[in-house]
Design a protein around this motif. Structure first.
Motif, short mmCIF file in Angstrom:
data_model
loop_
_atom_site.label_atom_id
_atom_site.label_comp_id
_atom_site.label_asym_id
_atom_site.label_seq_id
_atom_site.Cartn_x
_atom_site.Cartn_y
_atom_site.Cartn_z
N THR A 185 1.01 -1.12 -0.09
CA THR A 185 -0.14 -0.04 0.03
C THR A 185 0.95 1.34 0.09
O THR A 185 2.23 1.31 0.08
N SER A 187 2.34 8.66 -2.49
CA SER A 187 1.09 9.05 -3.30
C SER A 187 1.14 9.66 -4.58
O SER A 187 0.55 9.25 -5.58
N ALA A 246 -6.67 2.29 -9.67
CA ALA A 246 -7.09 2.03 -7.99
C ALA A 246 -8.64 1.75 -8.02
O ALA A 246 -9.23 2.41 -8.69
N GLU A 247 -8.77 0.72 -7.51
CA GLU A 247 -10.22 0.18 -7.33
C GLU A 247 -10.67 0.94 -5.82
O GLU A 247 -12.01 1.30 -5.87
N LEU A 248 -9.97 1.19 -4.88
CA LEU A 248 -10.15 1.62 -3.74
C LEU A 248 -9.20 2.70 -3.43
O LEU A 248 -7.97 2.42 -4.07
N ARG A 249 -9.34 3.66 -2.83
CA ARG A 249 -8.53 4.96 -2.23
C ARG A 249 -7.45 4.44 -1.69
O ARG A 249 -6.29 4.84 -1.93
N TYR A 250 -7.55 3.52 -0.54
CA TYR A 250 -6.32 3.11 0.17
C TYR A 250 -6.12 1.62 -0.14
O TYR A 250 -5.70 1.00 0.82
N GLY A 251 -6.62 1.15 -1.12
CA GLY A 251 -6.46 -0.31 -1.62
C GLY A 251 -4.91 -0.64 -1.99
O GLY A 251 -4.05 0.14 -1.97
#
Length: 209
Positions: free
Chosen positions: A24, A40, A55-60
């Motif tokens: 991550t 980031s 990205a599928e999730l912001r914090y994925g």
């Protein structure tokens, strides 16, 4: 190294490949000693360049693409195909890189390796010193190669398994090894063989006179 991969971007990709599923922004930042904000920002650029999956999730998790693996040189080099022909030239560049051995062998979560001792399965190319990939299972199909816990013993064996009524027959892939037969309720299947890593004794074939 491609010109669009700076030292920082290369470090990020190398860390992503090394960390695998737990990669991550936070874990990569900690691994390479950069701030999460800096990582980031670079992740956004690496995604736009095709080195990381969208990205599928912001914090994925950060998922590398094949382009990233090839650029960083992660994995074993693949030099195309060979039909037992001319040797590869020293200056030849690889066509690709394997992503990792887990992907190459088609491993799944829970699979594990066993170190082979003995020559009972040489008929299918499993030699003494090799590793076999085992997928945990309590049941296997008739004729599959399985890891079986033998009755009365605190050890398992790798054999081809067949059921005949209330009996189980375990066959070696070596004509010098006798078959074994046990009552069905005394044999416990622990998994099936799904792959092999040949690192055992040197492969020596028949010699011509």
């Amino acid at each position: 190294m491609p010109p669009d991969l700076t030292r920082t971007r290369t470090a990020i990709l190398s860390s992503v490949l090394r960390l695998g599923p737990v990669a991550t922004v936070s874990s990569v930042a900690e691994a390479i000693g950069h701030s999460k904000q800096a990582v980031s920002q670079q992740v956004v650029i690496l995604r736009s360049l095709g080195y990381l999956e969208p990205a599928e999730l912001r914090y994925g998790p950060l998922i590398p693409t094949d382009r990233a693996r090839l650029a960083v040189g992660e994995g074993l080099a693949i030099y195309g195909q060979i039909a037992a022909g001319a040797p590869i030239l020293a200056e030849q560049s690889p066509d690709d890189f394997t992503p990792n051995l887990e992907t190459l062998l088609g491993l799944r979560p829970g699979d594990f390796l066993l170190h082979v001792k003995g020559e009972s399965m040489t008929g299918i190319g499993v030699l003494d010193g090799d590793y076999v990939v085992i997928r945990p299972a309590s049941q296997v199909h008739d004729g599959e190669v399985a890891v079986v816990l033998l009755p009365g013993e605190n050890s398992a064996t790798l054999k081809r398994i067949y059921w005949f009524g209330n009996e189980v027959t375990l066959l070696s892939e070596n004509p010098l090894m006798p078959r074994m037969t046990f009552p069905t309720d005394q044999v416990q299947v622990q998994g099936r063989m799904v792959g092999r890593v040949g690192v055992g004794v040197p492969r020596v074939s028949w010699a011509r006179d």
